[in-house]
Write an enzyme that holds these catalytic residues in place. Structure first.
Site, PDB file in Angstrom:
ATOM      1  N   HIS A 107     -30.967  -9.866   0.688  1.00  0.00           N
ATOM      2  CA  HIS A 107     -31.806 -10.943   1.375  1.00  0.00           C
ATOM      3  C   HIS A 107     -32.321 -10.706   2.752  1.00  0.00           C
ATOM      4  O   HIS A 107     -32.579 -11.586   3.438  1.00  0.00           O
ATOM      5  CB  HIS A 107     -30.839 -12.322   1.564  1.00  0.00           C
ATOM      6  N   ASP A 155     -26.269 -20.913   7.306  1.00  0.00           N
ATOM      7  CA  ASP A 155     -27.041 -22.020   6.637  1.00  0.00           C
ATOM      8  C   ASP A 155     -26.894 -22.175   5.369  1.00  0.00           C
ATOM      9  O   ASP A 155     -26.810 -22.837   4.619  1.00  0.00           O
ATOM     10  CB  ASP A 155     -28.310 -22.306   7.233  1.00  0.00           C
ATOM     11  N   GLU A 195     -27.473 -28.049  15.581  1.00  0.00           N
ATOM     12  CA  GLU A 195     -28.514 -27.040  15.356  1.00  0.00           C
ATOM     13  C   GLU A 195     -29.553 -27.933  15.787  1.00  0.00           C
ATOM     14  O   GLU A 195     -29.369 -29.064  16.301  1.00  0.00           O
ATOM     15  CB  GLU A 195     -28.665 -26.582  13.949  1.00  0.00           C
TER      16      GLU A 195
HETATM   17  P1  FAD Z   1     -28.359  -7.250   2.411  1.00  0.00           P
HETATM   18  O1  FAD Z   1     -29.769  -7.719   2.612  1.00  0.00           O
HETATM   19  O2  FAD Z   1     -28.307  -6.772   0.977  1.00  0.00           O
HETATM   20  O3  FAD Z   1     -28.090  -6.139   3.342  1.00  0.00           O
HETATM   21  C1  FAD Z   1     -28.205  -6.370   4.908  1.00  0.00           C
HETATM   22  C2  FAD Z   1     -27.879  -4.964   5.541  1.00  0.00           C
HETATM   23  O4  FAD Z   1     -26.472  -5.057   5.664  1.00  0.00           O
HETATM   24  C3  FAD Z   1     -28.213  -3.777   4.954  1.00  0.00           C
HETATM   25  O5  FAD Z   1     -28.506  -2.888   6.087  1.00  0.00           O
HETATM   26  C4  FAD Z   1     -27.035  -3.182   4.098  1.00  0.00           C
HETATM   27  O6  FAD Z   1     -27.184  -1.878   3.880  1.00  0.00           O
HETATM   28  C5  FAD Z   1     -25.947  -3.920   4.926  1.00  0.00           C
HETATM   29  N1  FAD Z   1     -24.838  -4.113   4.090  1.00  0.00           N
HETATM   30  C6  FAD Z   1     -24.974  -4.849   2.877  1.00  0.00           C
HETATM   31  N2  FAD Z   1     -23.597  -5.216   2.277  1.00  0.00           N
HETATM   32  C7  FAD Z   1     -22.731  -4.152   3.390  1.00  0.00           C
HETATM   33  C8  FAD Z   1     -21.510  -3.899   3.088  1.00  0.00           C
HETATM   34  N3  FAD Z   1     -20.671  -4.610   2.254  1.00  0.00           N
HETATM   35  N4  FAD Z   1     -20.997  -3.359   4.240  1.00  0.00           N
HETATM   36  C9  FAD Z   1     -21.926  -2.673   5.027  1.00  0.00           C
HETATM   37  N5  FAD Z   1     -23.221  -2.987   5.111  1.00  0.00           N
HETATM   38  C10 FAD Z   1     -23.646  -3.839   4.235  1.00  0.00           C
HETATM   39  N6  FAD Z   1     -28.484 -15.304   8.650  1.00  0.00           N
HETATM   40  C11 FAD Z   1     -27.711 -15.965   9.524  1.00  0.00           C
HETATM   41  O7  FAD Z   1     -27.000 -15.408  10.376  1.00  0.00           O
HETATM   42  N7  FAD Z   1     -27.587 -17.270   9.300  1.00  0.00           N
HETATM   43  C12 FAD Z   1     -28.291 -18.131   8.545  1.00  0.00           C
HETATM   44  O8  FAD Z   1     -28.311 -19.206   8.450  1.00  0.00           O
HETATM   45  C13 FAD Z   1     -29.119 -17.088   7.552  1.00  0.00           C
HETATM   46  N8  FAD Z   1     -29.796 -17.833   6.564  1.00  0.00           N
HETATM   47  C14 FAD Z   1     -30.589 -17.344   5.743  1.00  0.00           C
HETATM   48  C15 FAD Z   1     -31.077 -17.925   4.622  1.00  0.00           C
HETATM   49  C16 FAD Z   1     -31.831 -17.291   3.690  1.00  0.00           C
HETATM   50  C17 FAD Z   1     -32.397 -17.742   2.627  1.00  0.00           C
HETATM   51  C18 FAD Z   1     -31.985 -15.861   3.761  1.00  0.00           C
HETATM   52  C19 FAD Z   1     -32.717 -15.136   2.748  1.00  0.00           C
HETATM   53  C20 FAD Z   1     -31.328 -15.038   4.982  1.00  0.00           C
HETATM   54  C21 FAD Z   1     -30.454 -15.817   5.734  1.00  0.00           C
HETATM   55  N9  FAD Z   1     -29.846 -14.974   6.911  1.00  0.00           N
HETATM   56  C22 FAD Z   1     -29.174 -16.100   7.618  1.00  0.00           C
HETATM   57  C23 FAD Z   1     -30.132 -13.837   6.807  1.00  0.00           C
HETATM   58  C24 FAD Z   1     -28.924 -13.044   6.307  1.00  0.00           C
HETATM   59  O9  FAD Z   1     -27.611 -13.279   6.924  1.00  0.00           O
HETATM   60  C25 FAD Z   1     -29.079 -11.493   6.313  1.00  0.00           C
HETATM   61  O10 FAD Z   1     -30.383 -11.079   6.035  1.00  0.00           O
HETATM   62  C26 FAD Z   1     -27.940 -10.675   5.508  1.00  0.00           C
HETATM   63  O11 FAD Z   1     -27.867  -9.429   5.608  1.00  0.00           O
HETATM   64  C27 FAD Z   1     -28.259 -11.013   4.113  1.00  0.00           C
HETATM   65  O12 FAD Z   1     -26.915 -10.767   3.510  1.00  0.00           O
HETATM   66  P2  FAD Z   1     -27.169  -9.801   1.967  1.00  0.00           P
HETATM   67  O13 FAD Z   1     -25.961  -9.884   1.327  1.00  0.00           O
HETATM   68  O14 FAD Z   1     -28.387 -10.312   1.262  1.00  0.00           O
HETATM   69  O15 FAD Z   1     -27.520  -8.458   2.691  1.00  0.00           O
END
Ligand code: FAD
Length: 517
Positions: free
Chosen positions: A96, A156, A269
């Site tokens: 994400h 969120d 918020e």
């Molecule tokens: P990924 O996109 O898969 O990874 C993100 C980064 O972390 C990459 O560099 C990856 O290599 C690394 N990573 C992934 N897993 C691990 C692990 N286990 N150990 C070490 N590194 C790792 N953020 C907020 O703070 N608050 C919010 O309210 C919020 N709302 C969101 C709503 C939506 C619809 C979306 C799309 C994003 C939102 N985000 C929010 C952003 C979100 O927190 C970040 O994009 C987060 O990185 C997404 O998590 P993911 O599991 O998809 O990570």
């Protein structure tokens, strides 16, 4: 068990082999010989889900997608990569990110959700051990439904993995009380870029613990986190009120987040919306259910092109008499200066409140805007510059909205431990600004290029005007920009890289350190 290796064959137009990746795939295949993984490996020369992300702007081709079964598998993959001069490894949580941060171009992508999701709750210590690839929505359900407990700090949207948000911070309306999610874990299991599986906490391997939290995946892969819990309430009173003046909105928001701990709302918020009847960006985006109506006659003629909505929530239990809940609510509401006739509220179950964006996701999927590109921009802007930001950005460049929420709410620096890796503005109060663009695919909506240019323009305005700000979920492509982002923390960030991932194998999609820097 010997790794199950499957060659991934695409049947679409992309099945034309990429000569560069084919060459490297040939290089990487022998590296897997004799590596006994419990999980599976898929050689995905032509791309797979790991080659794109929620942003839909960046695409890349990993050479292989590994579905690890456990931390030892993760360690084996990192050690394997270290034997090649060019291979990198990206942990992919739920993908994400919006700028390719979880991608490994011609490297190895680790699908962290493949590790068996473990959510073990210890009610005695009010903590849960959860795997790095677990989704927060699953953590919520397990903790609340089976134990009446819940993590204290959230995002969120909960379709994100524990490791993914901890690598950034994880912020929402509870952050002003408890700090981000990265402040609400007491222990981690991490696989470092050296291929070591280590347990760390404030007292054990503490440098690794502080590095990894907010560390953009640069120092290690989080395979387990111990998350702090508290009793979960039954219900939430959820309220939105409207302001025409930014100064009054910020005054009230800052008042609420600086009240004595435990003596404010449980969630604060806010968002900016367009002063028009635009169904997505305007007045209709404020009411909370279909029985409520936004009556624009209460907006003074002198109001500007955008208006402001403060959003608060109070937890309560079913045993509490409604009058007592109302008294608690009015104690705070009575001191706020919103437009009295523009107050909206609903009462919802606690889980329903936390899963509120899931409902928006379902709608967006039905409309086709969930899968369209999302060039989002997230910033932390210091209190000292937020009024100018409002004047130059919200009231000007974004006066027609972004096709989705434009969040703006205050956070407190003292709730963030500065030994962690996140870069923040100076000063105690700073604002999260999140421009969550949801546009219909071009040509119905703005082109991706136009949205990206607008984001760049906003960042340039902040820079040119000398605002004290940082990108949240940062995205830069040059070493100079990263140095500037981390400022006086850059040396520490580099030193941490040298200790925990000296060959720069991990998280290449962040584009901070090239392999073998
Ligand atoms: P990924 O996109 O898969 O990874 C993100 C980064 O972390 C990459 O560099 C990856 O290599 C690394 N990573 C992934 N897993 C691990 C692990 N286990 N150990 C070490 N590194 C790792 N953020 C907020 O703070 N608050 C919010 O309210 C919020 N709302 C969101 C709503 C939506 C619809 C979306 C799309 C994003 C939102 N985000 C929010 C952003 C979100 O927190 C970040 O994009 C987060 O990185 C997404 O998590 P993911 O599991 O998809 O990570």
């Amino acid at each position: 068990m010997i790794a199950y290796i499957e060659r991934f064959v695409h049947e679409d137009v992309e099945s034309v082999p990429d000569p560069e990746s084919a060459e490297q795939e040939g290089d990487v295949l022998p590296l897997f010989n004799g590596v006994n993984l419990n999980g599976t490996v898929e050689f995905a020369g032509c791309g797979s889900a790991a080659g794109s992300d929620f942003g839909g702007v960046q695409f890349s081709k990993p050479l292989a997608v590994i579905r690890p079964s456990n931390s030892e598998d993760v360690a084996k993959v990192i050690r394997l990569a270290s034997r090649s001069p060019h291979l990198t490894v990206a942990a992919r949580g739920n993908g994400h990110s919006v700028n390719g941060q979880a991608m490994a171009h011609r490297g190895l992508a680790l699908d962290m959700k493949a590790i068996e999701s473990k959510i073990e709750v210890d009610p005695a210590t009010a903590q849960a051990d959860v795997s790095g690839g677990a989704l927060w929505e699953d953590v919520l359900k397990r903790c609340v439904l089976d134990y009446g407990l819940a993590p204290r700090s959230w995002t969120d949207y909960l379709g994100l993995t524990v490791g993914g948000t901890l690598s950034n911070a994880g912020v929402s309306g509870q952050t002003f009380i408890y700090g981000p999610q990265s402040e609400n874990v007491t222990e981690l299991e991490v696989v470092t870029g050296n291929g070591d599986v280590l347990v760390c906490s404030r007292n054990q391997n503490s440098e690794l613990f502080f590095s990894v939290l907010g560390g953009l995946g640069q120092f290690g892969i989080i395979t387990r986190a111990r998350v702090l819990l508290q009793p979960s309430p039954d219900m939430v009173k959820w309220i939105r009120v409207v302001y025409t003046e930014f100064s009054e909105f910020t005054r009230d928001a800052e008042f609420l987040v600086t009240l004595e701990e435990g003596d404010s709302f449980d969630y604060v918020e806010g968002f900016v919306f367009v002063n028009s009847d635009d169904p997505v960006n305007g007045w209709p985006s404020v009411p909370m259910d279909s029985n409520q109506f936004f009556d624009p006659t209460h907006i003074p003629r002198t109001a500007g092109p955008v208006l402001y909505c403060l959003e608060v929530a109070l937890h309560y239990n079913n045993v509490e008499p409604p009058s007592a809940v109302d008294t608690r609510v009015e104690r705070f509401m009575g001191r706020l200066r919103y437009v009295e006739e523009l107050r909206f509220e609903v009462e919802v179950g606690y889980m329903e409140f936390l899963l509120r964006v899931k409902r928006a996701e379902e709608e967006a999927k039905a409309n086709g805007i969930w899968d369209a590109p999302h060039p989002w921009l997230n910033l932390f802007v210091s209190k000292t510059d937020i009024a100018n930001f409002d004047r130059l950005v919200f009231k000007n460049i974004l006066k027609h909205g972004v096709g989705g929420p434009m969040l703006v709410y205050p956070l407190l620096r003292s709730k963030w431990d500065n030994r962690k890796s996140v870069a923040l503005p100076e000063g105690e109060i700073f604002y999260l600004v999140a421009l969550l663009r949801f546009c219909l695919p071009y040509p119905k909506g703005l082109s991706v290029q136009e949205m990206v240019v607008q984001n760049q323009q906003i960042v340039q305005i902040c820079t040119k005007n000398g605002f004290d700000f940082k990108l949240y979920l940062p995205h830069y492509t040059s070493n100079e920009s990263w140095k500037h982002h981390f400022g006086n923390q850059w040396t520490r960030f580099q030193d941490r890289k040298a200790s925990f991932d000296p060959m720069a194998i991990l998280a290449p999609g962040q584009k901070i350190f090239p392999r073998n820097w």
